[in-house]
Design an enzyme around this catalytic site. Structure first.
Site, PDB file in Angstrom:
ATOM      1  N   SER A  75       0.876  -1.332  -0.142  1.00  0.00           N
ATOM      2  CA  SER A  75       0.247  -0.066   0.121  1.00  0.00           C
ATOM      3  C   SER A  75       0.956   1.300   0.055  1.00  0.00           C
ATOM      4  O   SER A  75       2.046   1.034   0.534  1.00  0.00           O
ATOM      5  CB  SER A  75      -0.985  -0.166   1.096  1.00  0.00           C
ATOM      6  OG  SER A  75      -1.550   1.271   1.567  1.00  0.00           O
ATOM      7  N   TYR A 130      -2.632  -0.960  10.394  1.00  0.00           N
ATOM      8  CA  TYR A 130      -2.663  -0.954   8.902  1.00  0.00           C
ATOM      9  C   TYR A 130      -1.215  -0.427   8.475  1.00  0.00           C
ATOM     10  O   TYR A 130      -0.288  -1.292   7.877  1.00  0.00           O
ATOM     11  CB  TYR A 130      -3.585  -0.396   8.290  1.00  0.00           C
ATOM     12  CG  TYR A 130      -3.785  -0.594   6.717  1.00  0.00           C
ATOM     13  CD1 TYR A 130      -3.353   0.236   5.874  1.00  0.00           C
ATOM     14  CD2 TYR A 130      -4.506  -1.709   6.426  1.00  0.00           C
ATOM     15  CE1 TYR A 130      -3.490  -0.232   4.471  1.00  0.00           C
ATOM     16  CE2 TYR A 130      -4.761  -2.118   5.020  1.00  0.00           C
ATOM     17  CZ  TYR A 130      -3.925  -1.169   4.033  1.00  0.00           C
ATOM     18  OH  TYR A 130      -4.160  -1.438   2.704  1.00  0.00           O
TER      19      TYR A 130
HETATM   20  N1  LIG Z   1      -8.820  -0.898  -0.999  1.00  0.00           N
HETATM   21  C1  LIG Z   1      -7.691   0.080  -0.906  1.00  0.00           C
HETATM   22  O1  LIG Z   1      -7.988   1.117  -0.761  1.00  0.00           O
HETATM   23  C2  LIG Z   1      -6.491  -0.593  -0.935  1.00  0.00           C
HETATM   24  C3  LIG Z   1      -6.076  -1.800  -0.904  1.00  0.00           C
HETATM   25  N2  LIG Z   1      -4.825  -2.308  -0.788  1.00  0.00           N
HETATM   26  C4  LIG Z   1      -4.627  -3.577  -0.580  1.00  0.00           C
HETATM   27  O2  LIG Z   1      -5.075  -4.554  -1.495  1.00  0.00           O
HETATM   28  C5  LIG Z   1      -5.580  -5.743  -1.121  1.00  0.00           C
HETATM   29  C6  LIG Z   1      -6.916  -6.272  -1.544  1.00  0.00           C
HETATM   30  O3  LIG Z   1      -7.610  -4.895  -0.909  1.00  0.00           O
HETATM   31  P1  LIG Z   1      -9.108  -5.183  -1.412  1.00  0.00           P
HETATM   32  O4  LIG Z   1      -9.459  -6.055  -2.476  1.00  0.00           O
HETATM   33  O5  LIG Z   1      -9.596  -3.660  -1.306  1.00  0.00           O
HETATM   34  O6  LIG Z   1      -9.969  -5.695   0.012  1.00  0.00           O
HETATM   35  P2  LIG Z   1     -11.248  -6.953   0.253  1.00  0.00           P
HETATM   36  O7  LIG Z   1     -11.278  -6.635   1.926  1.00  0.00           O
HETATM   37  O8  LIG Z   1     -11.964  -6.463  -0.996  1.00  0.00           O
HETATM   38  O9  LIG Z   1     -10.219  -8.097  -0.026  1.00  0.00           O
HETATM   39  C7  LIG Z   1      -9.534  -8.556   0.929  1.00  0.00           C
HETATM   40  C8  LIG Z   1      -9.680 -10.270   0.775  1.00  0.00           C
HETATM   41  O10 LIG Z   1      -8.709 -10.645   1.784  1.00  0.00           O
HETATM   42  C9  LIG Z   1      -9.683 -11.451   2.717  1.00  0.00           C
HETATM   43  N3  LIG Z   1      -9.121 -12.022   3.893  1.00  0.00           N
HETATM   44  C10 LIG Z   1      -9.224 -11.093   4.929  1.00  0.00           C
HETATM   45  N4  LIG Z   1      -8.704 -11.668   6.139  1.00  0.00           N
HETATM   46  C11 LIG Z   1      -8.283 -12.939   5.667  1.00  0.00           C
HETATM   47  C12 LIG Z   1      -7.906 -13.945   6.617  1.00  0.00           C
HETATM   48  N5  LIG Z   1      -7.500 -13.969   7.647  1.00  0.00           N
HETATM   49  N6  LIG Z   1      -7.435 -14.994   5.574  1.00  0.00           N
HETATM   50  C13 LIG Z   1      -7.835 -15.259   4.234  1.00  0.00           C
HETATM   51  N7  LIG Z   1      -8.278 -14.323   3.518  1.00  0.00           N
HETATM   52  C14 LIG Z   1      -8.713 -13.018   4.306  1.00  0.00           C
HETATM   53  C15 LIG Z   1     -10.909 -10.864   2.667  1.00  0.00           C
HETATM   54  O11 LIG Z   1     -11.750 -12.027   2.985  1.00  0.00           O
HETATM   55  P3  LIG Z   1     -13.127 -11.494   3.943  1.00  0.00           P
HETATM   56  O12 LIG Z   1     -14.114 -10.432   2.850  1.00  0.00           O
HETATM   57  O13 LIG Z   1     -14.032 -12.566   4.451  1.00  0.00           O
HETATM   58  O14 LIG Z   1     -12.741 -10.302   4.997  1.00  0.00           O
HETATM   59  C16 LIG Z   1     -10.922 -10.372   1.344  1.00  0.00           C
HETATM   60  O15 LIG Z   1     -11.457 -11.382   0.445  1.00  0.00           O
HETATM   61  C17 LIG Z   1      -5.247  -5.508   0.535  1.00  0.00           C
HETATM   62  O16 LIG Z   1      -4.014  -6.125   0.929  1.00  0.00           O
HETATM   63  C18 LIG Z   1      -5.106  -4.287   0.715  1.00  0.00           C
HETATM   64  O17 LIG Z   1      -4.611  -3.840   1.931  1.00  0.00           O
HETATM   65  C19 LIG Z   1      -3.754  -1.502  -0.970  1.00  0.00           C
HETATM   66  C20 LIG Z   1      -4.221  -0.242  -1.166  1.00  0.00           C
HETATM   67  C21 LIG Z   1      -5.424   0.313  -1.304  1.00  0.00           C
HETATM   68  C1  LIG Z   2      -1.230  11.174   3.712  1.00  0.00           C
HETATM   69  C2  LIG Z   2      -1.052  11.943   2.513  1.00  0.00           C
HETATM   70  C3  LIG Z   2      -1.810  11.965   1.461  1.00  0.00           C
HETATM   71  C4  LIG Z   2      -3.328  11.165   1.588  1.00  0.00           C
HETATM   72  C5  LIG Z   2      -3.023   9.802   1.385  1.00  0.00           C
HETATM   73  C6  LIG Z   2      -4.178   8.769   1.675  1.00  0.00           C
HETATM   74  C7  LIG Z   2      -5.420   9.402   1.705  1.00  0.00           C
HETATM   75  C8  LIG Z   2      -3.813   7.612   1.316  1.00  0.00           C
HETATM   76  C9  LIG Z   2      -4.614   6.556   1.733  1.00  0.00           C
HETATM   77  C10 LIG Z   2      -4.111   5.276   1.309  1.00  0.00           C
HETATM   78  C11 LIG Z   2      -5.007   4.042   1.669  1.00  0.00           C
HETATM   79  C12 LIG Z   2      -6.401   4.121   2.024  1.00  0.00           C
HETATM   80  C13 LIG Z   2      -4.327   2.870   1.068  1.00  0.00           C
HETATM   81  C14 LIG Z   2      -5.052   1.615   1.615  1.00  0.00           C
HETATM   82  O1  LIG Z   2      -4.049   0.603   1.617  1.00  0.00           O
HETATM   83  C15 LIG Z   2      -1.559  12.691   0.074  1.00  0.00           C
HETATM   84  C16 LIG Z   2      -2.731  13.886   0.013  1.00  0.00           C
HETATM   85  C17 LIG Z   2      -1.636  11.783  -0.884  1.00  0.00           C
HETATM   86  C18 LIG Z   2      -0.446  13.381   0.265  1.00  0.00           C
HETATM   87  C19 LIG Z   2       0.031  13.936   1.638  1.00  0.00           C
HETATM   88  C20 LIG Z   2       0.339  12.753   2.540  1.00  0.00           C
END
Ligand SMILES: NC(=O)C1=CN([C@@H]2O[C@H](COP(=O)(O)OP(=O)(O)OC[C@H]3O[C@@H](n4cnc5c(N)ncnc54)[C@H](OP(=O)(O)O)[C@@H]3O)[C@@H](O)[C@H]2O)C=CC1
Ligand SMILES: CC1=C(/C=C/C(C)=C/C=C/C(C)=C/C=O)C(C)(C)CCC1
Length: 317
Positions: free
Chosen positions: A172, A185
């Site tokens: 992330s 996180y």
């Molecule tokens: N969405 C976002 O804004 C962002 C997401 N990410 C990363 O991308 C990846 C996918 O995110 P996203 O698709 O949005 O999330 P989702 O919640 O849609 O998908 C996550 C999946 O992981 C599964 N999971 C959770 N806990 C476990 C466990 N203990 N064992 C096995 N499976 C598990 C969930 O199952 P269940 O639904 O049952 O919990 C779900 O199916 C994550 O690693 C997230 O951190 C990175 C940047 C931004």
């Molecule tokens: C902190 C920060 C920002 C906001 C970042 C955000 C909102 C990130 C969210 C990320 C997520 C939700 C990741 C999940 O895996 C800016 C405005 C980009 C730049 C200044 C520093």
């Protein structure tokens, strides 16, 4: 004398790597063929995990899908099979190390050796630290970070034996820089970044050049996982939440080009660079975060989670 020669060779390597990176930025990268490769995706029942499964299926990969939600995982398997892909689905709780090892043994026995491992599953507590049950904080670290160790220990030996494989870490932007109210996180994703980097160094040190790694660091993706998280409204159009399919397609390009790391969008390299940049005082980062709304971006998300919990939508343990 050796030291001077090594220094010169390092400078040549350094210059060459920078020049090739600049040239490659403008060239269309050659994308590798993964037809017939066995690809395991964790969190395959989730939003991005499902899209990854379909994109890997498009590339001809055979799929092993892991998720704790059997129904969601099965839905992904059904969609992938409809494209003609060979799919094997397993229900696994990644927070339990034994569950990972046992299921990995089953996969090796029933399906074969994994050559592409996509560590995609992820969770977030979505609570202020002092309001958050310890078990929820622990679960985030177990799923987002500890699981990377067990998954790699389970599947890297076979990759090493063939000097062939690819380990993808879906981390992330919050693994490169942080904000308030997501201590669990950020700690887990910073850990994921550190794990990816150290593993990459280790593979290089052992001349395992056939085993690639890719770190994926997206900004907010519109999957609902961080529903409500937003920056200052005047800037929301400049840096809108990412579309899930775009995020996965950009990630696939980086994986197939065997890129070591990708920030999505590229803009995320800036706050990451600013935070790492020791020339900038901490207060300089705080000033930009405050101006852009990065400091309070999680408050609406936390409020969302509180409402869902009080309505009984989320397990509170
Ligand atoms: N969405 C976002 O804004 C962002 C997401 N990410 C990363 O991308 C990846 C996918 O995110 P996203 O698709 O949005 O999330 P989702 O919640 O849609 O998908 C996550 C999946 O992981 C599964 N999971 C959770 N806990 C476990 C466990 N203990 N064992 C096995 N499976 C598990 C969930 O199952 P269940 O639904 O049952 O919990 C779900 O199916 C994550 O690693 C997230 O951190 C990175 C940047 C931004
Ligand atoms: C902190 C920060 C920002 C906001 C970042 C955000 C909102 C990130 C969210 C990320 C997520 C939700 C990741 C999940 O895996 C800016 C405005 C980009 C730049 C200044 C520093």
């Amino acid at each position: 004398m050796i030291f001077i020669v090594d220094l010169l060779l390092m400078l040549i390597d350094l210059t060459y790597s920078i020049l090739t990176a600049i040239v490659q930025t403008f060239l269309r990268p050659r994308l590798k063929c993964i037809d017939g490769e066995l690809c395991l995706i964790t969190g395959a029942g989730g939003a991005l995990g499902r899209l990854f499964a379909l994109e890997f299926a498009k590339e001809g990969a055979r799929l092993v899908l892991w998720d704790c939600d059997a129904a969601a995982n099965e839905q992904t398997a059904k969609l992938a099979r409809e494209t003609g892909a060979e799919v094997h689905a397993y229900t696994v709780d990644l927070s339990k190390r034994q569950s990972i090892y046992e299921t990995a043994g089953r996969v090796r026995a029933e399906v074969g050796d994994i050559s592409i491992l996509v560590n995609n599953a992820g969770v977030v507590a979505g609570r202020r630290l002092l309001d958050c049950p310890d078990e929820l904080l622990e679960r985030t670290l177990l799923v987002n970070c500890h699981a990377l160790f067990w998954m790699t220990k389970a599947f890297l030996p076979q990759m090493k034996a063939k000097n062939h494989g690819h380990i993808v870490t879906i981390a992330s932007a919050l693994g490169l820089f942080s904000t308030a109210c997501v201590e669990d996180y950020c700690a887990s994703k910073f850990g994921a970044v550190g794990f990816h980097e150290s593993l990459t160094h280790e593979l290089l040190a052992e001349d395992l050049d056939g085993i690639k790694t890719t770190l994926v660091c997206p900004y907010i993706v519109d999957t609902g996982m961080f529903a409500g998280c937003e920056i200052r409204k005047e800037l929301k159009n400049l840096i809108p939440p990412l579309q899930p399919l775009y995020t996965v397609q950009q990630s696939m390009k980086a994986i197939l080009a065997e890129q070591q790391m990708i920030c999505i969008p590229r803009l995320m390299y800036i706050p990451s660079f600013m935070k790492q940049n020791v020339l900038l005082p901490w207060e300089a980062n705080v000033a930009t975060y405050r101006f852009m709304g990065g400091d309070k971006c999680m408050l609406p998300f936390i409020k969302n989670v509180e409402m869902k919990t009080s309505n009984g939508h989320i397990k509170s343990s």
